[in-house]
Scaffold this motif. Sequence first.
Motif, PDB file in Angstrom:
ATOM      1  N   PRO A  77       5.561  -1.190   8.274  1.00 51.31           N
ATOM      2  CA  PRO A  77       5.451   0.157   7.698  1.00 51.31           C
ATOM      3  C   PRO A  77       6.526   0.399   6.637  1.00 51.31           C
ATOM      4  CG  PRO A  77       5.449   0.219  10.107  1.00 51.31           C
ATOM      5  CD  PRO A  77       5.877  -1.149   9.716  1.00 51.31           C
ATOM      6  N   LEU A  78       6.184   1.223   5.669  1.00 57.94           N
ATOM      7  CA  LEU A  78       7.135   1.571   4.608  1.00 57.94           C
ATOM      8  C   LEU A  78       7.415   3.066   4.640  1.00 57.94           C
ATOM      9  CD1 LEU A  78       5.716  -0.374   1.509  1.00 57.94           C
ATOM     10  CD2 LEU A  78       7.768  -0.941   2.822  1.00 57.94           C
ATOM     11  N   VAL A  79       8.683   3.436   4.426  1.00 54.46           N
ATOM     12  CA  VAL A  79       8.985   4.852   4.211  1.00 54.46           C
ATOM     13  C   VAL A  79       8.416   5.222   2.841  1.00 54.46           C
ATOM     14  CG1 VAL A  79      11.035   4.791   5.666  1.00 54.46           C
ATOM     15  CG2 VAL A  79      11.265   4.340   3.221  1.00 54.46           C
ATOM     16  N   PRO A  80       7.967   6.453   2.641  1.00 54.73           N
ATOM     17  CA  PRO A  80       7.284   6.831   1.391  1.00 54.73           C
ATOM     18  C   PRO A  80       8.091   6.546   0.131  1.00 54.73           C
ATOM     19  CG  PRO A  80       7.040   8.549   3.048  1.00 54.73           C
ATOM     20  CD  PRO A  80       8.026   7.567   3.604  1.00 54.73           C
ATOM     21  N   GLU A  81       9.412   6.827   0.196  1.00 52.14           N
ATOM     22  CA  GLU A  81      10.238   6.635  -0.999  1.00 52.14           C
ATOM     23  C   GLU A  81      10.261   5.173  -1.446  1.00 52.14           C
ATOM     24  OE1 GLU A  81      11.892  10.048   1.474  1.00 52.14           O
ATOM     25  OE2 GLU A  81      11.153   8.022   1.840  1.00 52.14           O
ATOM     26  N   LEU A  82      10.337   4.267  -0.486  1.00 48.80           N
ATOM     27  CA  LEU A  82      10.362   2.844  -0.822  1.00 48.80           C
ATOM     28  C   LEU A  82       8.990   2.382  -1.289  1.00 48.80           C
ATOM     29  CD1 LEU A  82      11.805   0.149  -0.999  1.00 48.80           C
ATOM     30  CD2 LEU A  82      11.311  -0.208   1.441  1.00 48.80           C
ATOM     31  N   ALA A  83       7.936   2.865  -0.652  1.00 46.49           N
ATOM     32  CA  ALA A  83       6.585   2.488  -1.063  1.00 46.49           C
ATOM     33  C   ALA A  83       6.355   2.854  -2.527  1.00 46.49           C
ATOM     34  CB  ALA A  83       5.554   3.179  -0.175  1.00 46.49           C
TER      35      ALA A  83
ATOM     36  N   THR B  70       0.859  -1.184   0.000  1.00 46.36           N
ATOM     37  CA  THR B  70       0.000   0.000   0.000  1.00 46.36           C
ATOM     38  C   THR B  70       0.896   1.236   0.000  1.00 46.36           C
ATOM     39  OG1 THR B  70      -0.111   0.353   2.400  1.00 46.36           O
ATOM     40  CG2 THR B  70      -1.616  -1.288   1.457  1.00 46.36           C
ATOM     41  N   ASP B  71       0.301   2.407   0.129  1.00 43.53           N
ATOM     42  CA  ASP B  71       1.088   3.639   0.176  1.00 43.53           C
ATOM     43  C   ASP B  71       1.952   3.720   1.422  1.00 43.53           C
ATOM     44  OD1 ASP B  71       0.023   4.460  -2.193  1.00 43.53           O
ATOM     45  OD2 ASP B  71      -1.493   5.766  -1.293  1.00 43.53           O
ATOM     46  N   THR B  72       1.618   2.936   2.441  1.00 41.07           N
ATOM     47  CA  THR B  72       2.326   3.068   3.715  1.00 41.07           C
ATOM     48  C   THR B  72       2.808   1.761   4.316  1.00 41.07           C
ATOM     49  OG1 THR B  72       0.208   2.977   4.905  1.00 41.07           O
ATOM     50  CG2 THR B  72       1.057   5.173   4.329  1.00 41.07           C
ATOM     51  N   THR B  73       2.381   0.615   3.774  1.00 40.23           N
ATOM     52  CA  THR B  73       2.729  -0.659   4.404  1.00 40.23           C
ATOM     53  C   THR B  73       3.092  -1.744   3.396  1.00 40.23           C
ATOM     54  OG1 THR B  73       0.448  -1.481   4.417  1.00 40.23           O
ATOM     55  CG2 THR B  73       1.183  -0.235   6.364  1.00 40.23           C
ATOM     56  N   LEU B  74       3.788  -2.725   3.909  1.00 39.88           N
ATOM     57  CA  LEU B  74       4.103  -3.959   3.188  1.00 39.88           C
ATOM     58  C   LEU B  74       3.619  -5.112   4.067  1.00 39.88           C
ATOM     59  CD1 LEU B  74       7.608  -4.957   1.756  1.00 39.88           C
ATOM     60  CD2 LEU B  74       6.440  -6.412   3.395  1.00 39.88           C
ATOM     61  N   THR B  75       2.875  -6.041   3.493  1.00 40.56           N
ATOM     62  CA  THR B  75       2.381  -7.177   4.267  1.00 40.56           C
ATOM     63  C   THR B  75       3.009  -8.471   3.758  1.00 40.56           C
ATOM     64  OG1 THR B  75       0.267  -6.112   4.745  1.00 40.56           O
ATOM     65  CG2 THR B  75       0.349  -8.492   4.971  1.00 40.56           C
TER      66      THR B  75
ATOM     67  N   ALA C 125       9.101   3.782  14.580  1.00 40.78           N
ATOM     68  CA  ALA C 125      10.432   3.179  14.550  1.00 40.78           C
ATOM     69  C   ALA C 125      11.056   3.299  13.166  1.00 40.78           C
ATOM     70  CB  ALA C 125      10.356   1.719  14.974  1.00 40.78           C
ATOM     71  N   VAL C 126      10.276   3.012  12.120  1.00 43.80           N
ATOM     72  CA  VAL C 126      10.803   3.071  10.755  1.00 43.80           C
ATOM     73  C   VAL C 126      11.083   4.505  10.345  1.00 43.80           C
ATOM     74  CG1 VAL C 126      10.291   2.585   8.342  1.00 43.80           C
ATOM     75  CG2 VAL C 126       9.717   0.906  10.085  1.00 43.80           C
ATOM     76  N   GLN C 127      10.240   5.438  10.752  1.00 46.28           N
ATOM     77  CA  GLN C 127      10.476   6.842  10.420  1.00 46.28           C
ATOM     78  C   GLN C 127      11.724   7.376  11.119  1.00 46.28           C
ATOM     79  OE1 GLN C 127       9.133   8.514   8.069  1.00 46.28           O
ATOM     80  NE2 GLN C 127       7.640   6.916   7.575  1.00 46.28           N
ATOM     81  N   HIS C 128      11.986   6.901  12.343  1.00 48.98           N
ATOM     82  CA  HIS C 128      13.221   7.291  13.034  1.00 48.98           C
ATOM     83  C   HIS C 128      14.436   6.795  12.265  1.00 48.98           C
ATOM     84  CE1 HIS C 128      11.364   7.931  17.315  1.00 48.98           C
ATOM     85  NE2 HIS C 128      11.105   8.917  16.473  1.00 48.98           N
ATOM     86  N   LEU C 129      14.341   5.576  11.744  1.00 40.05           N
ATOM     87  CA  LEU C 129      15.437   5.033  10.948  1.00 40.05           C
ATOM     88  C   LEU C 129      15.640   5.884   9.702  1.00 40.05           C
ATOM     89  CD1 LEU C 129      17.539   2.891  10.197  1.00 40.05           C
ATOM     90  CD2 LEU C 129      15.687   1.513   9.248  1.00 40.05           C
ATOM     91  N   ARG C 130      14.546   6.254   9.042  1.00 36.19           N
ATOM     92  CA  ARG C 130      14.632   7.075   7.838  1.00 36.19           C
ATOM     93  C   ARG C 130      15.291   8.416   8.138  1.00 36.19           C
ATOM     94  NH1 ARG C 130      10.873  10.996   5.803  1.00 36.19           N
ATOM     95  NH2 ARG C 130      11.127  11.329   3.552  1.00 36.19           N
TER      96      ARG C 130
END
Length: 308
Positions: free
Chosen positions: A188-194, A154-159, A291-296
Amino acid sequence: MTLEEWIPQYLAAYKLGTIKDNSYDTLLHLADHIPQELKDRDLTEILPMHLQQFYNSFARQYSKSYMDKLRVFVGSLFVTAIDNGFCSRNPAAHLKIPRMIEKPRESFTMEEVRLILAFASCYEYQRTGVGIMTLLLTGIRRGELLGLKETDITDTTLTVNRAVFLSGNHVRVEEHLAKTEHSLRTVPLVPELAYRLRTLPHKGEYLFSTKSGTVLHPRNFNRDYDKFFRQLRETEPDVRHLSPHCCRHTFATLTRESGADLRVVMELLGHTDIKTTARYSHANLTSMETAVQHLRSSILSPVGQFLH
């Protein structure tokens, strides 16, 4: 009955069809490591010292986790042999596992991750570049990556709904089947990867498919992965060429260092060990997104955006 005669009977009766194909293949590989001189002995003639000598030798070559698998396998061989009347005692019952120091798991440094992502973002082979970016920024396993479909993004997640397994040398993939029950998860996905995942050119239902649209063989992915790092190291020789699974260790390490709670990291990785913690509470999707946004932010802050 000799040990060599009993092993295939044990596997057929107790393991075939009761465990996953990749787990069954692991037992076959473990059986291959048992010395022929030990296999040639009758079950009643095998002494604890014979097995201890084998364990000592095995431990010098393999990891502690593989040693543990061997210990369980050999122990089960003799317990079931006793149950079937092929021997009266278990020579593996009181063996000592040699002292082993688990080698530290390698992971890329933050600086290496930045260089890898920068190279991947403009790499000529998009399937490989986006695949490596996904491994680093989600922590999913190689088999989970190769099993991804458009509908999982999706725009924000990977399942993770499935994973690619090797049964012998044959690729196998089934819906709602991964390494463990907890492996089926949403990350969760960072926007660029999504964006890159949603726009990745592919044929067939799998995102990281072959040119004909079939499931990509894990060994072929490894071949492309190795080629990527050979080319990267021509311009960035300080970047180490670590294995695909080290991308998973990297995600875990850097996400943790970016401030994520250990329990959240375990949820992100889909570790079975989280079940112990899960009796008390679960990390929700919002916590994992943080957590993922902190990594980004940690990756982007010193150098500006490069995940175009």
